[in-house]
Motif scaffolding. Structure first.
Motif, short mmCIF file in Angstrom:
data_model
loop_
_atom_site.label_atom_id
_atom_site.label_comp_id
_atom_site.label_asym_id
_atom_site.label_seq_id
_atom_site.Cartn_x
_atom_site.Cartn_y
_atom_site.Cartn_z
N THR A 22 3.18 -2.95 -0.17
CA THR A 22 2.79 -1.93 -1.15
C THR A 22 2.01 -0.85 -0.42
O THR A 22 1.89 -0.86 0.81
N ASP A 23 1.45 0.08 -1.17
CA ASP A 23 0.65 1.12 -0.53
C ASP A 23 -0.73 0.63 -0.13
O ASP A 23 -1.53 1.38 0.43
N ALA A 24 -1.00 -0.67 -0.43
CA ALA A 24 -2.33 -1.21 -0.09
C ALA A 24 -2.28 -2.55 0.62
O ALA A 24 -3.25 -2.94 1.27
N THR A 25 -1.18 -3.30 0.50
CA THR A 25 -1.16 -4.67 1.04
C THR A 25 0.14 -4.96 1.78
O THR A 25 1.19 -4.38 1.50
N TRP A 26 0.03 -5.90 2.74
CA TRP A 26 1.19 -6.48 3.43
C TRP A 26 1.07 -7.98 3.23
O TRP A 26 0.10 -8.62 3.66
N THR A 27 2.05 -8.59 2.53
CA THR A 27 1.98 -10.00 2.19
C THR A 27 3.27 -10.70 2.58
O THR A 27 4.37 -10.24 2.25
#
Length: 400
Positions: A49-54
């Motif tokens: 996402t624009d905030a996380t890498w999962t």
């Protein structure tokens, strides 16, 4: 590795996305093929996402230390840049790449080779990346390798889209069921609570109707009695509907009845008195015992006849027929007038449905639905036909 965040994002959406990838049975085989074809030791499907890498799915042969649900700091990854550009990033050897030789990602994670391809859903939503890394160089820029990644990423995107649409449909159905259950519970409670004040109104109406010395007050009492009776029927319909929808169907009490015809005729006579200006052509020829719920069959007759008197032509008689035919009670009620359009016939038994031509202040649209449930509970069928020449006829066939 200090940059790996082991905590799983607590957001429901992220957990759902991880679960969606886990339910794609082909993903483990894809990751295995990627490692075999490229010689790389780590492959993953990542939600970016624009905030996380999962990490959603992982094949780790080199002890990188990342498992499904684990996270990396977004800006330490090249997937962040791939997402921004919506383009694949392919590097055979960081040490030989003019663009990425000095990039912080290979320095942080000790990488030499890298490939990351965007996973985009059919509607254009960016889901994440299909990626692979290794501490040794690898020939990942081979067009066949890149094409394999693109095909796998497209397949994952299509599966995720299908999963998302299915989840959305199931969630909507669940919400609708919950709403319907609450509505029907409310209706049942409301119907029950209305009975007490209505009983008081009915008692008052009865007292007023007996004031024969005061004709105006007596007439008011009779009008109030008719209104209270109509309200009582509406409450009965609501309660029957709620019980049928919240339970296993309409409950009936079967008993051996020897005078079914007499009981049905009493209902017809009662409605004839309520509609003194209307003509009812009634023929009831029933003999012998019948195993049925007499109160429910009276309710069936009452609802069908009242419906015909309300919607039928006032200048033509309503025809009621009841006979025994091959061990079946065949009860029909017919009226002349404007026919029901063919496309609307399948809807007449739906709860709350009323034709657009219905006058304001009529019933709730439950009468015919309840008729159908009564007939079903007796193991019978209820059919309707309507035409300009023959009018509208409801026919119930009930095994006796």
């Amino acid at each position: 590795m200090q940059n790996i965040v082991n905590a799983v994002d607590s957001g429901e959406a992220l957990a759902r996305d991880i679960g969606a990838v886990a339910r794609i049975g082909a993903v483990p085989s894809m990751l295995k093929m990627i490692c075999e074809e490229t010689g790389m030791g780590f492959a993953a499907v990542a939600r970016v996402t624009d905030a996380t890498w999962t990490a959603c799915a992982v094949l780790d042969k080199v002890g990188f230390g990342l498992k499904p649900g684990g996270q990396l700091q977004l800006h330490t990854t090249l997937c962040f840049e791939s997402r921004a550009a919506r383009l694949a990033i392919v590097i055979d050897d960081f040490s030989e790449s003019e663009k990425y030789r000095a990039h912080h990602t290979p320095a942080i994670y000790g990488l030499r080779s890298y490939i990351s391809v965007p996973i985009v859903l059919p509607d254009g939503e960016y889901f994440g990346n299909l990626c692979a890394i290794d501490a040794s160089p690898a020939a990942v820029s081979d067009p066949k390798i890149v094409r394999m990644f693109e095909v796998f990423a497209n397949l994952i995107g299509m599966q995720l889209d299908s999963e998302q649409r299915q989840w959305s449909t199931e969630s909507q159905l669940l919400r609708e069921r919950e709403t319907a259950t609450l509505r029907e519970q409310f209706i049942a409670v409301l119907g029950h609570d209305l009975r007490n004040p209505l009983s008081a109104v009915s008692a008052t109406a009865e007292l007023l109707s007996r004031r024969e010395a005061e004709p105006d007050i007596a007439a008011m009492g009779h009008r109030l009695k008719r209104t209270a009776s109509r309200m009582a029927r509406l409450i009965d319909d609501v309660m029957d509907f709620a019980r049928g929808r919240m339970g296993s169907g309409m409950a009936i009490a079967l008993n051996d009845e020897s005078e079914l015809g007499v009981h049905l005729r009493a209902v017809v006579d009662e409605l004839c008195m309520a509609y003194p200006s209307r003509v009812v052509d009634c023929s009831i020829s029933l003999s012998g015992p019948a195993r049925c719920d007499i109160a429910r069959l009276q309710q069936l007759m009452s609802n069908l006849l009242a419906n015909a008197l309300t919607h039928g032509s006032p200048d033509a008689p309503v025809v009621v027929r009841a006979i025994v035919e091959e061990g079946m009670l065949v009860l029909s009620v017919s009226n002349a007038g404007e026919p029901i359009p063919p496309q609307l016939l399948p809807r007449v038994f739906e709860p709350y449905w009323r034709p657009k031509t219905s006058a304001p202040g009529g019933g709730l649209g439950l009468g015919l639905y309840i008729c159908q449930q009564i007939v079903k509970a007796h193991g019978g069928t209820l059919e309707v036909c309507s035409s300009i020449t023959d009018g509208t006829r409801f026919t119930a066939r009930i095994p006796l």
